[in-house]
Design a protein around this motif. Structure first.
Motif, PDB file in Angstrom:
ATOM      1  N   HIS A 139      47.478  53.903  74.470  1.00 50.24           N
ATOM      2  CA  HIS A 139      48.688  53.545  75.204  1.00 50.24           C
ATOM      3  C   HIS A 139      48.460  52.324  76.084  1.00 50.24           C
ATOM      4  O   HIS A 139      49.338  51.472  76.221  1.00 50.24           O
ATOM      5  CB  HIS A 139      49.171  54.730  76.042  1.00 50.24           C
ATOM      6  N   PHE A 140      47.302  52.237  76.681  1.00 52.86           N
ATOM      7  CA  PHE A 140      46.934  51.073  77.488  1.00 52.86           C
ATOM      8  C   PHE A 140      47.050  49.793  76.658  1.00 52.86           C
ATOM      9  O   PHE A 140      47.631  48.796  77.078  1.00 52.86           O
ATOM     10  CB  PHE A 140      45.509  51.256  78.012  1.00 52.86           C
ATOM     11  N   LEU A 141      46.536  49.842  75.440  1.00 45.16           N
ATOM     12  CA  LEU A 141      46.571  48.662  74.576  1.00 45.16           C
ATOM     13  C   LEU A 141      47.984  48.371  74.082  1.00 45.16           C
ATOM     14  O   LEU A 141      48.408  47.209  74.054  1.00 45.16           O
ATOM     15  CB  LEU A 141      45.629  48.864  73.382  1.00 45.16           C
ATOM     16  N   SER A 142      48.735  49.420  73.706  1.00 42.41           N
ATOM     17  CA  SER A 142      50.080  49.196  73.177  1.00 42.41           C
ATOM     18  C   SER A 142      51.019  48.653  74.251  1.00 42.41           C
ATOM     19  O   SER A 142      52.006  47.986  73.941  1.00 42.41           O
ATOM     20  CB  SER A 142      50.646  50.496  72.596  1.00 42.41           C
ATOM     21  N   ALA A 143      50.714  48.922  75.512  1.00 46.49           N
ATOM     22  CA  ALA A 143      51.532  48.424  76.619  1.00 46.49           C
ATOM     23  C   ALA A 143      51.134  47.014  77.039  1.00 46.49           C
ATOM     24  O   ALA A 143      51.702  46.474  77.988  1.00 46.49           O
ATOM     25  CB  ALA A 143      51.420  49.371  77.808  1.00 46.49           C
ATOM     26  N   GLY A 144      50.160  46.408  76.341  1.00 51.67           N
ATOM     27  CA  GLY A 144      49.730  45.061  76.689  1.00 51.67           C
ATOM     28  C   GLY A 144      48.779  45.021  77.864  1.00 51.67           C
ATOM     29  O   GLY A 144      48.642  43.990  78.541  1.00 51.67           O
ATOM     30  N   GLY A 145      48.092  46.135  78.117  1.00 51.23           N
ATOM     31  CA  GLY A 145      47.194  46.211  79.269  1.00 51.23           C
ATOM     32  C   GLY A 145      46.079  45.185  79.268  1.00 51.23           C
ATOM     33  O   GLY A 145      45.759  44.596  80.303  1.00 51.23           O
ATOM     34  N   ALA A 146      45.466  44.950  78.107  1.00 52.75           N
ATOM     35  CA  ALA A 146      44.362  43.985  78.042  1.00 52.75           C
ATOM     36  C   ALA A 146      44.843  42.578  78.371  1.00 52.75           C
ATOM     37  O   ALA A 146      44.145  41.807  79.036  1.00 52.75           O
ATOM     38  CB  ALA A 146      43.720  44.020  76.654  1.00 52.75           C
ATOM     39  N   GLU A 147      46.057  42.232  77.914  1.00 52.93           N
ATOM     40  CA  GLU A 147      46.613  40.911  78.200  1.00 52.93           C
ATOM     41  C   GLU A 147      46.902  40.749  79.691  1.00 52.93           C
ATOM     42  O   GLU A 147      46.598  39.707  80.291  1.00 52.93           O
ATOM     43  CB  GLU A 147      47.896  40.674  77.401  1.00 52.93           C
ATOM     44  N   VAL A 148      47.469  41.794  80.309  1.00 57.00           N
ATOM     45  CA  VAL A 148      47.783  41.733  81.737  1.00 57.00           C
ATOM     46  C   VAL A 148      46.514  41.551  82.561  1.00 57.00           C
ATOM     47  O   VAL A 148      46.440  40.705  83.450  1.00 57.00           O
ATOM     48  CB  VAL A 148      48.537  43.004  82.186  1.00 57.00           C
ATOM     49  N   LEU A 149      45.505  42.353  82.263  1.00 56.77           N
ATOM     50  CA  LEU A 149      44.256  42.246  83.007  1.00 56.77           C
ATOM     51  C   LEU A 149      43.556  40.917  82.730  1.00 56.77           C
ATOM     52  O   LEU A 149      42.928  40.345  83.623  1.00 56.77           O
ATOM     53  CB  LEU A 149      43.331  43.410  82.648  1.00 56.77           C
ATOM     54  N   GLY A 150      43.655  40.428  81.495  1.00 54.27           N
ATOM     55  CA  GLY A 150      43.060  39.129  81.173  1.00 54.27           C
ATOM     56  C   GLY A 150      43.689  38.008  81.989  1.00 54.27           C
ATOM     57  O   GLY A 150      42.999  37.114  82.482  1.00 54.27           O
ATOM     58  N   GLU A 151      45.012  38.063  82.147  1.00 55.24           N
ATOM     59  CA  GLU A 151      45.707  37.057  82.955  1.00 55.24           C
ATOM     60  C   GLU A 151      45.299  37.141  84.418  1.00 55.24           C
ATOM     61  O   GLU A 151      45.077  36.131  85.075  1.00 55.24           O
ATOM     62  CB  GLU A 151      47.225  37.262  82.833  1.00 55.24           C
ATOM     63  N   ASP A 152      45.182  38.358  84.915  1.00 58.04           N
ATOM     64  CA  ASP A 152      44.794  38.552  86.311  1.00 58.04           C
ATOM     65  C   ASP A 152      43.373  38.053  86.539  1.00 58.04           C
ATOM     66  O   ASP A 152      43.069  37.421  87.561  1.00 58.04           O
ATOM     67  CB  ASP A 152      44.899  40.032  86.668  1.00 58.04           C
ATOM     68  N   MET A 153      42.493  38.316  85.590  1.00 59.61           N
ATOM     69  CA  MET A 153      41.114  37.873  85.698  1.00 59.61           C
ATOM     70  C   MET A 153      41.025  36.349  85.675  1.00 59.61           C
ATOM     71  O   MET A 153      40.303  35.744  86.479  1.00 59.61           O
ATOM     72  CB  MET A 153      40.308  38.479  84.536  1.00 59.61           C
ATOM     73  N   ALA A 154      41.789  35.720  84.790  1.00 59.99           N
ATOM     74  CA  ALA A 154      41.800  34.261  84.711  1.00 59.99           C
ATOM     75  C   ALA A 154      42.329  33.647  86.000  1.00 59.99           C
ATOM     76  O   ALA A 154      41.827  32.621  86.475  1.00 59.99           O
ATOM     77  CB  ALA A 154      42.648  33.806  83.522  1.00 59.99           C
TER      78      ALA A 154
END
Length: 216
Positions: free
Chosen positions: A76-91
Motif C-alpha cells: 500500500h505504501f508503494l501504490s500510494a506513491g510513498g517512495a516518490e514522496v519520500l524521494g522528493e523530501d530527501m532531495a
C-alpha cells in the motif's frame, strides 16, 4: 521573517490520509487489521512533506514501524506513491546546503527506511524460494509483485543520487556509513557509475587507511 512564518504555518497543516487503492476491502487476508495498518502507513507518508521537521521525524518513525516486516503495508505504501514522496523530501533536504546537518540527518533516516524495505523484499523473496511457507497464502499472493515493485521504486535517480550524496566526506561518519550500506543493496537497480565508485573508494581509503573512523 514574514515569509518564514507563513511557510511554517503552512507546514503545520494536518492532512488527512489519502485513499489507497484496495483500502476499502476490509478483512483482506486473515483479518482486517493488517489492511488498516497499511492504509495508515500510506496516509502517514503522504502527509510528511507538508509538516515541519519535528513532525516529519515522528511520522517517519511511525511509518517505519508499520511498513517494516509487513508486506501488505509495503504494498500500500508503494501504490500510494510513498517512495516518490519520500524521494522528493530527501532531495529537498539535500538541496538546502552542506552546512545544514539536521537536514542531512533527516535525509539519512529516509534513506535508511528505503534500505530496510529493500532488505525486507530481498529476505521475503529468499524465504519464498527456500520453501518457507510460514507466510499466509494471501501475503504470498501479493509478495512477489510487491518485492519487484520495491526494487523499482528505490532505483530512481532521486534515491540513487541521495545515497551517493550522503556518502560524501561532507557528511558525518555515521551518516556516510549508512549511505554506503544503502548503496550496496541499491547497486543492482541504480547501476552506479564511476563517480559513485570514487565515493566508495575514498571512504574505504579514509577509514581503512586510518584517516577516519566509522562511528558505532
Amino acid at each position: 521573517d514574514d515569509d518564514d512564518e507563513e511557510e511554517e504555518e503552512e507546514e503545520e497543516e494536518e492532512l488527512p490520509p489519502l485513499p489507497v487503492p484496495g483500502a476499502s476491502r476490509k478483512g483482506e487476508g486473515r483479518d482486517g487489521a493488517t489492511t488498516t495498518t497499511a492504509v495508515a502507513a500510506a496516509g502517514t507518508v503522504l502527509s510528511l512533506s507538508r509538516q515541519r521537521r519535528s513532525k516529519r521525524q515522528k511520522g517517519l518513525y511511525a511509518l517505519g514501524a508499520m511498513a517494516r516486516g509487513n508486506v501488505r503495508a509495503r504494498a500500500h505504501f508503494l501504490s500510494a506513491g510513498g517512495a516518490e514522496v519520500l524521494g522528493e523530501d530527501m532531495a529537498r533536504c539535500l538541496s538546502i546546503g552542506d552546512d545544514d546537518a539536521a537536514s542531512k540527518k533527516f535525509a539519512s533516516k529516509v534513506l535508511a527506511l528505503g534500505h530496510d524495505l529493500l532488505v525486507d523484499a530481498a529476505l521475503r523473496t529468499a524465504e519464498e524460494k527456500g520453501g518457507d511457507d510460514s507466510n499466509d497464502d494471501d501475503a504470498g499472493d501479493v509478495g512477489e509483485r510487491t518485492d519487484a515493485e520495491t526494487a523499482r521504486a528505490f532505483a530512481t535517480a532521486r534515491w540513487c543520487d541521495a545515497a551517493v550524496e550522503l556518502a560524501r566526506p561532507a557528511a558525518a561518519a555515521s551518516i556516510r556509513e549508512k549511505a554506503l550500506e544503502a548503496m550496496r543493496i541499491m547497486a543492482a537497480g541504480c547501476q552506479y557509475g564511476e563517480g559513485a565508485r570514487e565515493v566508495v573508494m575514498k571512504a574505504q581509503a579514509e577509514w581503512l587507511g586510518g584517516g577516519g573512523g566509522v562511528e558505532g
